[in-house]
Design an enzyme around this catalytic site. Structure first.
Site, PDB file in Angstrom:
ATOM      1  N   HIS A  20      94.595  17.558  69.623  1.00 34.19           N
ATOM      2  CA  HIS A  20      94.133  16.603  68.382  1.00 34.19           C
ATOM      3  C   HIS A  20      95.421  15.667  68.451  1.00 34.19           C
ATOM      4  O   HIS A  20      95.574  15.157  67.206  1.00 34.19           O
ATOM      5  CB  HIS A  20      93.815  17.298  67.183  1.00 34.19           C
ATOM      6  CG  HIS A  20      92.890  18.445  67.215  1.00 34.19           C
ATOM      7  ND1 HIS A  20      92.783  19.348  66.361  1.00 34.19           N
ATOM      8  CD2 HIS A  20      91.796  18.668  68.207  1.00 34.19           C
ATOM      9  CE1 HIS A  20      91.619  20.224  66.428  1.00 34.19           C
ATOM     10  NE2 HIS A  20      91.054  19.646  67.764  1.00 34.19           N
ATOM     11  N   HIS A  53      86.993  14.002  66.627  1.00 29.21           N
ATOM     12  CA  HIS A  53      87.676  15.475  67.060  1.00 29.21           C
ATOM     13  C   HIS A  53      88.942  15.321  67.596  1.00 29.21           C
ATOM     14  O   HIS A  53      90.062  15.603  67.302  1.00 29.21           O
ATOM     15  CB  HIS A  53      86.595  15.998  67.877  1.00 29.21           C
ATOM     16  CG  HIS A  53      86.859  17.299  68.481  1.00 29.21           C
ATOM     17  ND1 HIS A  53      86.086  18.154  69.050  1.00 29.21           N
ATOM     18  CD2 HIS A  53      88.121  17.974  68.390  1.00 29.21           C
ATOM     19  CE1 HIS A  53      86.642  19.288  69.224  1.00 29.21           C
ATOM     20  NE2 HIS A  53      87.984  19.128  68.810  1.00 29.21           N
ATOM     21  N   GLY A  60      95.711  22.798  70.046  1.00 27.47           N
ATOM     22  CA  GLY A  60      95.691  22.447  71.501  1.00 27.47           C
ATOM     23  C   GLY A  60      95.795  23.649  72.257  1.00 27.47           C
ATOM     24  O   GLY A  60      96.362  24.555  72.003  1.00 27.47           O
ATOM     25  N   HIS A  86      93.390  20.205  75.924  1.00 30.25           N
ATOM     26  CA  HIS A  86      92.581  19.628  74.828  1.00 30.25           C
ATOM     27  C   HIS A  86      93.630  19.525  73.660  1.00 30.25           C
ATOM     28  O   HIS A  86      94.167  20.390  73.367  1.00 30.25           O
ATOM     29  CB  HIS A  86      91.483  20.713  74.261  1.00 30.25           C
ATOM     30  CG  HIS A  86      90.719  20.253  73.125  1.00 30.25           C
ATOM     31  ND1 HIS A  86      90.332  19.054  72.482  1.00 30.25           N
ATOM     32  CD2 HIS A  86      90.763  21.053  71.962  1.00 30.25           C
ATOM     33  CE1 HIS A  86      89.819  18.989  71.591  1.00 30.25           C
ATOM     34  NE2 HIS A  86      90.088  20.375  71.044  1.00 30.25           N
ATOM     35  N   ASP A  91      97.343   1.386  85.092  1.00 34.05           N
ATOM     36  CA  ASP A  91      98.350   2.242  86.079  1.00 34.05           C
ATOM     37  C   ASP A  91      97.403   3.569  86.020  1.00 34.05           C
ATOM     38  O   ASP A  91      97.009   4.049  87.291  1.00 34.05           O
ATOM     39  CB  ASP A  91      99.419   2.323  85.646  1.00 34.05           C
ATOM     40  CG  ASP A  91     100.457   1.144  85.755  1.00 34.05           C
ATOM     41  OD1 ASP A  91     100.213   0.389  86.759  1.00 34.05           O
ATOM     42  OD2 ASP A  91     101.512   1.247  85.138  1.00 34.05           O
ATOM     43  N   TYR A 118     103.063   4.184  94.169  1.00 31.84           N
ATOM     44  CA  TYR A 118     104.175   4.726  93.122  1.00 31.84           C
ATOM     45  C   TYR A 118     104.543   6.148  93.507  1.00 31.84           C
ATOM     46  O   TYR A 118     103.793   6.894  94.111  1.00 31.84           O
ATOM     47  CB  TYR A 118     103.295   4.756  91.954  1.00 31.84           C
ATOM     48  CG  TYR A 118     104.094   5.056  90.864  1.00 31.84           C
ATOM     49  CD1 TYR A 118     104.888   4.274  90.159  1.00 31.84           C
ATOM     50  CD2 TYR A 118     104.061   6.466  90.286  1.00 31.84           C
ATOM     51  CE1 TYR A 118     105.460   4.807  88.860  1.00 31.84           C
ATOM     52  CE2 TYR A 118     104.666   6.943  89.232  1.00 31.84           C
ATOM     53  CZ  TYR A 118     105.384   6.066  88.618  1.00 31.84           C
ATOM     54  OH  TYR A 118     106.247   6.646  87.445  1.00 31.84           O
TER      55      TYR A 118
END
Lengths: 215, 215, 215, 215
Positions: free
Chosen positions: C98, C159, C28, C96, C121, C213
């Site tokens: 996985h 992916h 990642g 990015h 939300d 919020y």
């Protein structure tokens, strides 16, 4: 080992219960026995594990079941620990938990089948599941004795697990491995039907693990 | 790298096994090879990982399989490590685990299919599953050699995983990724049937990962 | 915010990827953009997160895609980050991963349905799933642009995920929540068929979260 | 207990929410009530738990619902906390979470059945599930009051959980146990159909836990 060392060991094992993710909040307890002196020490009821010190443990007479001067009350599961120590002469440590994966099998009343070499190694048999019993008198202890095989752990229907060993440390290993193999088998059952390991094959693993493994 | 450095690396990799959740209690082991000197070092049998120091590792002669003066006994899985080093000349590190998700596939005798780009990246193929074999002689090593593809890991039916690499550190990455992709694929199978990545497509990921990825 | 502060933030966000269990090993990467200066900073390829320092991040020119003097090579996913920054003017951070549960949905090519108030939300829509695309050129970026809705995350078939936000910190929240809601929905699907939240109802949650919020 | 002590306790309980894995990012909140003074303290909206200090908590008048001088805005779920305190005189602590396993049951609108002794112990009944309601006015509070049984927790359809107790600490235990038993029951349902514990049997566990358990 004297009683002070036993308190140290049983305290350490109780503190490992949340660390090894076998218990949530206060849902489990460990005890250890000094069979020579006829005394066991057990976790006090409903207290936090991470603040537990050896002096907090409750000492109990094995024969009478009476608490030996203690400022804390013992686990409500004390009668079941006593029953197991009185009826299994080789046992020096007992653990009770509601660990998630093992208790999932217990909730549907199914054993953990002997379908992994890790189960053959440690347990040498399926981990049996006792039908539901209530918490009155010796019902839990009697059911465990009736349904146990050579595996050092059983599942209690709709309830959880009991595991044991020569010491509290050994009982912890049995309890941890019960949850670990229950997890793997439950996951496997989402993929298909795991095949049982035949008894002759299981014996090869059990023998290696109990006779040639370790130091 | 000399043998002292190899001990350091293999010790560190063994200590990472519980940290990366590949092992529970003592259920796994890592080794590393100095092929030039013909010596491997491997975890001792049944000892705790977090107290392991480099001097605890057991040194073994690759050719004879004999232990070189050691106060501890080697892992009972030593024969399988030896077999893999003797028959896979490119391998310098081997790891054996019973990690939960990978072993779930092994329990039902199924490979982890090539259905994720992460599998194409690291393994370049499905992770194959060897049918159940016992722990006698070279049965495990022979089965691995027979069933392996270019993936640096295999599943052993009803048992667990072996993973390898150029070094113990590389083997750790292969073992960790085996468990990680097994988890994702098992979860995906609860949602539907994951589609395999066609070989031509898989090659694009494998090529990028092995030729352009990293430093 | 100057580039030094951007490096600090993007470094911190990359280090959070394993802490929040979005990545295993090196699977990642996070980047952040200084749109005024036309520069982004991104994780170097294949390096450990816990040793990452701000100076390790690779600086890249947004317009040309060229690396600005760096001793490390950028993530192989740099082209996809660049494409998203060039085509989504409101975005200042991209991640990015996985991550396991989100990638399980991606493996079977299914979106995470809008069936929880937490999804309403944060995402205000289902988290869509892009059909499988390869890693060549702008295929990934183009597919994301084509399939995205107002949700700050998409799944890539077979992916993993891309998530984004006004900053790398916001992108991290989107990536963490993508995995969290994917987990809950996958678990729910083991119990039955979760009902979608109708658009009018979803709007009440999205509006509260985005307008009332926080501080 | 004065208000400073209440702030300490409620701060500690809020910080435990991510530690006990009940919340991801900011998706949960705890409050505590000083009923004598008519004041509650609650987590501020959208802030990190691990940086929370007692002074950050927002103090609110129970009767008017008005914030007492605070530099931070209260949780957007404040109206639901207020409603529960106003309508359940025995309650001194309330927690709202989207914890994964409990919310999985909520996503399919199903209660957690009374099929484990741990559920009989803590909850004394199934954990009921309220049909979906929106976040307007007192809809959430009213639905909880309508559907609750003697269990100190309810599931909100397509949403999450509310749990409560005599104090924020007690509410935390109820919230943690809700997630824990939801996990075990969901896992059990992957293995078969867990049998409910009959009311008479459940009473034995509830009675032991509430009358003889603890110190």
């Amino acid at each position: 080992m004297d009683l002070a060392e036993l308190r140290e060991e049983v305290c350490r094992v109780n503190r490992m219960l949340p660390v090894t993710r076998l218990v949530t909040m206060h849902s489990g307890n460990a005890s250890g026995l000094d069979r020579e002196r006829g005394r066991l020490v057990i976790k006090p009821s409903g207290v936090d594990y991470d603040a537990l010190v050896p002096a907090d443990l409750v000492e109990v007479d094995l024969e009478t079941g009476e608490v030996i001067e203690s400022r804390l009350r013992p686990s409500v599961d004390l009668p079941h620990h006593l029953y197991l120590y009185r009826n299994m002469p080789e046992v020096g440590g007992v653990i009770h938990t509601h660990s998630n994966y093992a208790t999932a099998f217990a909730a549907v009343g199914k054993p953990v089948p002997l379908c992994l070499t890790a189960i053959a190694d440690q347990f040498g048999a399926e981990i049996p599941c006792v039908p539901y019993v209530d918490n009155i008198g010796d019902h839990i202890g009697e059911a465990i004795l009736q349904y146990r095989n050579r595996s050092p752990a059983v599942l209690l229907g709709s309830h959880g697990t009991f595991a044991w060993g020569e010491s509290a440390t050994d009982a912890l290993k049995a309890a941890v491995m019960t949850e670990d193999v229950a997890k793997t088998v439950l996951l496997a059952m989402q993929l298909g039907q795991p095949a049982d390991i035949p008894p002759d094959e299981a014996e090869k693993w059990y023998d290696r693990y109990h006779n040639r493994y370790g130091q």
